[in-house]
Scaffold this active site. Sequence first.
Site, PDB file in Angstrom:
ATOM      1  N   CYS A  75       0.874  -1.186   0.000  1.00 50.96           N
ATOM      2  CA  CYS A  75       0.000   0.000   0.000  1.00 50.96           C
ATOM      3  C   CYS A  75       0.901   1.222   0.000  1.00 50.96           C
ATOM      4  CB  CYS A  75      -0.929   0.000   1.213  1.00 50.96           C
ATOM      5  SG  CYS A  75      -2.029   1.447   1.225  1.00 50.96           S
ATOM      6  N   HIS A 154      -2.161  -5.470 -10.010  1.00 51.19           N
ATOM      7  CA  HIS A 154      -2.766  -4.303 -10.662  1.00 51.19           C
ATOM      8  C   HIS A 154      -2.968  -4.565 -12.145  1.00 51.19           C
ATOM      9  CE1 HIS A 154      -2.280  -1.371  -7.363  1.00 51.19           C
ATOM     10  NE2 HIS A 154      -1.217  -2.093  -7.057  1.00 51.19           N
ATOM     11  N   GLU A 200      -9.970  -0.019  -6.082  1.00 46.54           N
ATOM     12  CA  GLU A 200      -9.078  -0.875  -5.298  1.00 46.54           C
ATOM     13  C   GLU A 200      -9.746  -2.199  -4.907  1.00 46.54           C
ATOM     14  OE1 GLU A 200      -6.913   0.488  -1.973  1.00 46.54           O
ATOM     15  OE2 GLU A 200      -6.640   2.505  -2.799  1.00 46.54           O
ATOM     16  N   ARG A 201      -8.969  -3.243  -5.016  1.00 44.36           N
ATOM     17  CA  ARG A 201      -9.405  -4.554  -4.520  1.00 44.36           C
ATOM     18  C   ARG A 201      -9.831  -4.430  -3.056  1.00 44.36           C
ATOM     19  NH1 ARG A 201      -4.945  -9.340  -4.013  1.00 44.36           N
ATOM     20  NH2 ARG A 201      -3.930  -7.698  -2.824  1.00 44.36           N
ATOM     21  N   CYS A 209      -4.451   5.829  -5.053  1.00 48.42           N
ATOM     22  CA  CYS A 209      -3.834   4.521  -4.779  1.00 48.42           C
ATOM     23  C   CYS A 209      -2.366   4.612  -5.192  1.00 48.42           C
ATOM     24  CB  CYS A 209      -4.552   3.420  -5.557  1.00 48.42           C
ATOM     25  SG  CYS A 209      -3.812   1.782  -5.326  1.00 48.42           S
ATOM     26  N   GLY A 212      -1.100   1.658  -7.141  1.00 47.56           N
ATOM     27  CA  GLY A 212      -1.770   1.728  -8.445  1.00 47.56           C
ATOM     28  C   GLY A 212      -1.111   2.747  -9.353  1.00 47.56           C
TER      29      GLY A 212
END
Length: 271
Positions: A75, A154, A200-201, A209, A212
């Site tokens: 993250c 991703h 986002e998952r 993100c 991401g």
Amino acid sequence: MLTSFYKMHGLGNDFVILDERTGDLPLTPGRIAALAHRRRGIGCDQLVTLRAPTADGADVLVRFFNPDGSEAGACGNASRCVADLVWRCSGNATPVLQTRAGVLPTSRTPDGLITVDMGAPRTHWQDVPLAMAVDTLHLPLPGDPAAASMGNPHATFFVSDFGMVAQGDALEHDPIFPERANIGFARMDGPHHMRLKVHERGAGVTEACGSGACAAVVNAVRRGLAARTCTVELDGGTLHIVWSEQTGHVLMTGSATTAFEGTVDLAAYPS
Ligand SMILES: N[C@@H](CCC[C@H](N)C(=O)O)C(=O)O
């Protein structure tokens, strides 16, 4: 028993940070989901825990949990927040974070932004992971996305508008992604500027993100659409991404903000 927490965000991607360095907390996927709930809990895009590191050279072991209770390997925005928190609490301006994605060095810029070395992207289909052996630059899905792992999966769609964002949930759960995936929608506004939205998952559309943004720039460079230095504008603000030709690592720079500190009775939340 009351437990202290920090509420922080990176460009509006918000986190509840719990410190387990002085003892384990009774966290379960159900309790994490309850704490992350926007109306019935504290509310956050990810819950983050800090523990004593086990890797040489690391200052803190960091774990990231989505609001559905699942754990993520990386993250980016929370990594900057943790680096900022460690600096504020200990004075260490260059803390090294141990994560499932690897050991990540961090540093501060003179203007108070934080850089995280997010490591090298992985682009082999098994590393994303994908369900079958395909070219990760062109997944066999409508919209022709590219895939990469920054320690978490991703896929990036290159788009001219953001109408596809509504398909994020279906794409997250497409069978080609055995561990689901974070889905990015990138509009290139030139080789050094990208406008990005991310579903986002385990969280849905967020304001930003970090991993991401790193994956989107990596995929854009691989497609010949971006330079290795690229500014990424997300709904919540701007990240500066550099994919180093020398090291192969992706450096992500942006802000980290503390919203408030509080205490919570974990036992009041279902386990
Ligand atoms: N907000 C994050 C990514 C959080 C994890 C992600 N939802 C996943 O499941 O992989 C970021 O800033 O990178």
